[in-house]
Design a protein around this motif. Structure first.
Motif, PDB file in Angstrom:
ATOM      1  N   LEU A 167       0.813  -1.209   0.000  1.00  0.00           N
ATOM      2  CA  LEU A 167       0.000   0.000   0.000  1.00  0.00           C
ATOM      3  C   LEU A 167       0.852   1.267   0.000  1.00  0.00           C
ATOM      4  N   GLN A 168       2.040   1.197   0.595  1.00  0.00           N
ATOM      5  CA  GLN A 168       2.916   2.358   0.613  1.00  0.00           C
ATOM      6  C   GLN A 168       3.615   2.562  -0.727  1.00  0.00           C
ATOM      7  N   ARG A 169       3.980   1.450  -1.371  1.00  0.00           N
ATOM      8  CA  ARG A 169       4.700   1.531  -2.641  1.00  0.00           C
ATOM      9  C   ARG A 169       4.086   0.568  -3.643  1.00  0.00           C
ATOM     10  N   PRO A 170       2.955   0.917  -4.212  1.00  0.00           N
ATOM     11  CA  PRO A 170       2.322   0.032  -5.205  1.00  0.00           C
ATOM     12  C   PRO A 170       3.126   0.029  -6.502  1.00  0.00           C
ATOM     13  N   PRO A 171       2.896  -0.950  -7.384  1.00  0.00           N
ATOM     14  CA  PRO A 171       3.591  -0.963  -8.678  1.00  0.00           C
ATOM     15  C   PRO A 171       3.293   0.284  -9.488  1.00  0.00           C
ATOM     16  N   ASN A 172       4.212   0.646 -10.376  1.00  0.00           N
ATOM     17  CA  ASN A 172       4.050   1.889 -11.135  1.00  0.00           C
ATOM     18  C   ASN A 172       2.907   1.831 -12.132  1.00  0.00           C
ATOM     19  N   TRP A 173       2.411   0.632 -12.431  1.00  0.00           N
ATOM     20  CA  TRP A 173       1.298   0.513 -13.381  1.00  0.00           C
ATOM     21  C   TRP A 173      -0.073   0.555 -12.695  1.00  0.00           C
ATOM     22  N   VAL A 174      -0.078   0.702 -11.377  1.00  0.00           N
ATOM     23  CA  VAL A 174      -1.333   0.765 -10.627  1.00  0.00           C
ATOM     24  C   VAL A 174      -1.792   2.214 -10.533  1.00  0.00           C
ATOM     25  N   ALA A 175      -3.008   2.490 -11.008  1.00  0.00           N
ATOM     26  CA  ALA A 175      -3.559   3.836 -10.941  1.00  0.00           C
ATOM     27  C   ALA A 175      -3.877   4.216  -9.495  1.00  0.00           C
ATOM     28  N   ASP A 176      -3.909   5.520  -9.243  1.00  0.00           N
ATOM     29  CA  ASP A 176      -4.182   5.998  -7.886  1.00  0.00           C
ATOM     30  C   ASP A 176      -5.552   5.531  -7.390  1.00  0.00           C
TER      31      ASP A 176
END
Length: 338
Positions: free
Chosen positions: A222-231
């Motif tokens: 939750l603190q550092r989601p993958p870069n392809w995950v939208a907000d």
């Protein structure tokens, strides 16, 4: 692409169901052959993602995944782990999830819990299980009924929410059982055994232990989601975990209530045993004077007092009655003081 209606059981590749999601967020059923073609050309479909659900009881499923899905070794290692608590981890920019769930015919048996394994990236969601599970089947039915799913993360979030709903229903059923036992207890009936509550409590403890997400892995995600995950998907995932935490809190509360009921039943059983022991003690105390006097007068020796007295029987009976009354008074007085 032609729409295909898939049966519930897996095909020869181990595929239970497959859905292709376009920009309209609607899932269309596909077969394994169509899934193979799409996976081979996934770069040509940046606006689409696919969900494939496989049956691990079919030995062909893992072979098919290794050949066509291009998953990491970490996912296959996870498939062969023993049953562990629920967790979601970020590995090589993909999410690997271990989600414990209950079977369709869950009957408050600890054996009615099995595991769903997931590998999630931007375009591919792979789920695999050994036994049919409730939450993933709810997700499957929702997709078949046309519920829009805009991204692979939203699919995972939907699954977690479905699992929370299943868990909440289990808690409601357990509360009804506990309510029935409590009503029986308040009515003064002791036909319910503590073993019934103990078994239910063990099942709830096992559910809480296996279904609760590992906090460290979840916090990192939750603190550092993958870069392809939208907000918006990240926020929805956070909300889904909060809903799940509420269901787990309800389990913990119910466990405490069961514990109190067990203590109440134990106290009532002990009270009943104490009453029985008191009655036995009173009988023994009341019988003590007559046993002592009868033993003395029954000795085969000379000089037995009142042996020739015509009123000897009544005198001895009066003495026995007096001592018995005094002993009974002392015993009940002690009981009253306690």
């Amino acid at each position: 692409m032609q729409t295909v209606t898939l049966p519930y059981g897996s095909d020869q590749t181990g595929l239970v169901c497959g859905f292709l999601f376009d920009a309209d967020a609607q899932g269309r059923p596909i077969e394994s052959k169509q899934a193979e073609e799409w996976l081979a050309a996934r770069e040509q479909h940046p606006g689409q993602f696919i969900w494939l659900h496989l049956n691990l009881a079919n030995t062909a499923s893992e072979k098919w995944l290794r050949k066509h899905a291009a998953l990491g070794d970490e996912f296959y290692a996870t498939l062969h782990e023993g049953q562990r608590s629920t967790r979601i981890e970020l590995v090589d920019n993909m999410l690997i999830a271990v989600v414990n769930d209950v079977l369709h015919d869950f009957s408050f048996d600890p054996a009615d819990i099995s595991t769903l394994f997931l590998n999630v990236d931007r375009q591919v969601v792979i789920s695999a299980r050994l036994k049919p599970l409730k939450a993933v089947d709810r997700l499957r039915n929702a997709v078949k009924n046309g519920e829009p799913i805009r991204s692979s993360i939203e699919l995972l979030t939907h699954l977690l929410r479905d699992q929370a709903e299943v868990l909440s229903k289990i808690v409601r059923d357990a509360i009804q059982r506990v309510d029935g036992i409590e009503d029986t207890l308040l009515a003064g009936k002791q036909n319910q055994k503590r073993a019934n509550l103990g078994e239910l409590r063990r099942v709830l403890v096992r559910l809480q232990r296996l279904l609760a997400p590992e906090p460290a892995a979840l916090f990192r995600l939750l603190q550092r989601p993958p870069n392809w995950v939208a907000d918006i998907d990240s926020q929805e995932l956070r909300h889904a975990t909060e809903e799940f935490s509420m269901a787990l809190h309800e389990i913990a509360t119910l466990q405490e209530r069961i514990k109190l009921l067990q203590e109440e039943i134990a106290a009532r059983v002990n009270e009943g045993n104490n009453r029985s022991l008191f009655v036995l003690t009173i009988v023994t105390v009341l019988a003590l004077p007559i046993n002592i006097i009868a033993g003395l007068l029954g000795m085969n020796v000379g000089g037995i007092p009142l042996g020739q007295d015509p009123q000897g029987f009544w005198i001895i009976a009066g003495i026995v009655a007096s001592f018995t009354a005094v002993a009974g008074w002392l015993a009940f007085r002690k009981r009253g003081d306690e």
